[in-house]
Design a protein around this motif. Sequence first.
Motif, mmCIF file in Angstrom:
data_model
loop_
_atom_site.group_PDB
_atom_site.id
_atom_site.type_symbol
_atom_site.label_atom_id
_atom_site.label_comp_id
_atom_site.label_asym_id
_atom_site.label_seq_id
_atom_site.Cartn_x
_atom_site.Cartn_y
_atom_site.Cartn_z
ATOM 1 N N GLY A 165 0.691 -1.126 0.064
ATOM 2 C CA GLY A 165 -0.167 0.105 0.138
ATOM 3 C C GLY A 165 0.830 1.234 -0.025
ATOM 4 N N GLN A 166 2.092 1.101 0.177
ATOM 5 C CA GLN A 166 2.932 2.208 0.027
ATOM 6 C C GLN A 166 3.423 2.517 -1.179
ATOM 7 N N THR A 167 3.695 3.727 -1.366
ATOM 8 C CA THR A 167 4.281 4.384 -3.017
ATOM 9 C C THR A 167 5.957 4.686 -2.514
ATOM 10 N N LEU A 168 6.732 3.794 -3.062
ATOM 11 C CA LEU A 168 8.132 3.941 -2.859
ATOM 12 C C LEU A 168 8.902 4.234 -4.116
ATOM 13 N N ARG A 169 10.135 4.901 -3.799
ATOM 14 C CA ARG A 169 11.091 5.142 -4.790
ATOM 15 C C ARG A 169 12.204 4.135 -4.251
ATOM 16 N N ALA A 170 12.730 3.429 -5.415
ATOM 17 C CA ALA A 170 13.814 2.302 -4.965
ATOM 18 C C ALA A 170 14.946 2.441 -5.884
ATOM 19 N N ALA A 171 15.372 3.422 -6.755
ATOM 20 C CA ALA A 171 16.543 3.727 -7.316
ATOM 21 C C ALA A 171 16.882 2.813 -8.645
ATOM 22 N N GLY A 172 16.353 1.381 -8.712
ATOM 23 C CA GLY A 172 16.689 0.912 -9.826
ATOM 24 C C GLY A 172 15.663 -0.489 -10.043
ATOM 25 N N PRO A 173 15.826 -0.994 -11.306
ATOM 26 C CA PRO A 173 14.737 -2.100 -11.722
ATOM 27 C C PRO A 173 14.859 -3.358 -10.702
ATOM 28 N N ALA A 174 15.854 -3.610 -10.136
ATOM 29 C CA ALA A 174 16.006 -4.757 -9.562
ATOM 30 C C ALA A 174 15.178 -4.504 -8.077
ATOM 31 N N PHE A 175 15.362 -3.353 -7.334
ATOM 32 C CA PHE A 175 14.712 -3.264 -6.172
ATOM 33 C C PHE A 175 13.168 -2.716 -6.679
ATOM 34 N N ASP A 176 12.886 -2.175 -7.680
ATOM 35 C CA ASP A 176 11.352 -1.736 -7.934
ATOM 36 C C ASP A 176 10.906 -3.164 -8.153
ATOM 37 N N GLU A 177 11.314 -4.091 -8.785
ATOM 38 C CA GLU A 177 10.580 -5.605 -9.126
ATOM 39 C C GLU A 177 10.344 -6.312 -7.690
ATOM 40 N N MET A 178 11.551 -6.190 -6.715
ATOM 41 C CA MET A 178 11.377 -6.900 -5.585
ATOM 42 C C MET A 178 10.233 -6.132 -4.812
ATOM 43 N N LEU A 179 10.263 -4.770 -4.685
ATOM 44 C CA LEU A 179 9.325 -4.203 -3.764
ATOM 45 C C LEU A 179 7.994 -4.200 -4.522
ATOM 46 N N ALA A 180 7.810 -4.229 -5.712
ATOM 47 C CA ALA A 180 6.341 -4.307 -6.442
ATOM 48 C C ALA A 180 5.803 -5.917 -6.064
ATOM 49 N N THR A 181 6.750 -6.894 -5.982
ATOM 50 C CA THR A 181 6.590 -8.166 -5.680
ATOM 51 C C THR A 181 5.867 -8.245 -4.381
ATOM 52 N N ALA A 182 6.347 -7.349 -3.283
ATOM 53 C CA ALA A 182 6.050 -7.299 -1.934
ATOM 54 C C ALA A 182 4.732 -6.570 -1.861
ATOM 55 N N GLY A 183 4.227 -5.984 -2.698
ATOM 56 C CA GLY A 183 3.020 -4.952 -2.660
ATOM 57 C C GLY A 183 3.189 -3.543 -2.630
ATOM 58 N N ALA A 184 4.387 -2.895 -2.955
ATOM 59 C CA ALA A 184 4.446 -1.641 -2.981
ATOM 60 C C ALA A 184 4.189 -1.092 -4.413
ATOM 61 N N SER A 185 3.722 0.098 -4.391
ATOM 62 C CA SER A 185 3.711 0.758 -5.727
ATOM 63 C C SER A 185 4.887 1.563 -5.931
ATOM 64 N N ILE A 186 5.341 1.874 -7.258
ATOM 65 C CA ILE A 186 6.633 2.053 -7.500
ATOM 66 C C ILE A 186 6.616 3.539 -8.198
ATOM 67 N N ALA A 187 7.727 4.480 -8.126
ATOM 68 C CA ALA A 187 7.811 5.743 -8.549
ATOM 69 C C ALA A 187 9.217 5.919 -8.672
ATOM 70 N N SER A 188 9.675 5.930 -9.863
ATOM 71 C CA SER A 188 11.017 5.992 -10.357
ATOM 72 C C SER A 188 11.373 7.373 -10.448
ATOM 73 N N MET A 189 12.520 7.733 -9.774
ATOM 74 C CA MET A 189 13.203 9.112 -10.133
ATOM 75 C C MET A 189 14.719 9.095 -9.427
ATOM 76 N N PRO A 190 15.501 10.077 -9.604
ATOM 77 C CA PRO A 190 16.692 10.084 -9.107
ATOM 78 C C PRO A 190 16.673 10.505 -7.335
ATOM 79 N N SER A 191 17.551 10.389 -6.722
ATOM 80 C CA SER A 191 17.592 10.650 -5.356
ATOM 81 C C SER A 191 17.328 12.166 -5.182
ATOM 82 N N SER A 192 17.763 13.008 -6.097
ATOM 83 C CA SER A 192 17.808 14.357 -5.941
ATOM 84 C C SER A 192 16.242 14.818 -5.744
#
Length: 332
Positions: A165-192
């Motif tokens: 249920g949380q929308t998270l930033r994860a930095a790269g495709p591998a973390f994006d996929e892991m977090l999405a598999t665990a149920g998170a929504s993903i928003a991609s962006m640089p750390s800045s």
Amino acid sequence: MKHPVLKIAAAAGLSLAMISAASAETVLRASHQFPGGKGDVRDEMVQLMAKEVNAADVDLEIQVYPGQSLFKAGEQWGALVRGRLDMTALPLDYASGRHPEFSATLMPGLVRNHERAQRLNDSEFMDMIKKVINDAGARVLADAWLAGGFASSERCITGPDTVSGQTLRAAGPAFDEMLATAGASIASMPSSEIYTAMQTGVLDGANTSSGSFVSYRIYEQVTCLMAPGENALWFMYEPILISEQSWDKLNEEQQAALTAAGEKAEAYFAEEAAGLDQKMIDVFKENGVEVVNMTSENYNAWLDIAQKSAYKTFAENVPNGQALIDAALAVE
């Protein structure tokens, strides 16, 4: 009367030529996304290299452009390999869209702690990564692996069940996929861009490096931090790179001075790396943020999800994907 005038003109011309020759040093432009002058270790590494090169007196200068003042975060790799940019301090996974192999440098659980990160630098795994870098038109001047954690404004992110249920930033495709598999929504962006995204409600939480958590003041936007400790799920390779086109324009003395400066910057980072995690913990606590640690149990739960999602996808779809994973895991 003509001869004195000619002598004066000749002397003036010679002086101008000497001034021109004296000022004809090579200037390298170094760009990165991190704040300058605020204690970010990646900026400090580049600034250290600039000082060392200047002290070497080989007619070489590094001009540092921090905080995306020359190129945006996502533009740096392309500018570097095309020769439009000379140097950068770059989270390498930012270029995984062009070179998917780079996602191995932000693969969940592949590094785990700073001691193993140092051993990885001299491994077959890094030789494979650096070959991709070299073939693309760049080379590494200094290695740097930064640990990171998770932070959220909603609730503490500990085990996989806490991201649903949380929308998270994860930095790269591998973390994006892991977090999405665990149920998170993903928003991609640089750390800045994390701070503004959290401030405006685009993000509930993020994972990024200990250095970025502090230098981008993420502690102002979150209520809980999961620190890496001895079980760092998040480790990212963020080297200092030079364009091969820029390198080839340097003479041997300048190349030697730049190489030596890179070695000093890498040694400086190695001394600072573990301290970045403690600094992050101290700063977050000082600002009223709850801090929890990644336990072995949670680490293994995340790793199990990562192996079934991100690892599997990487091995199946990336050239030499399984070989890269195997080479990294072979490092004790």
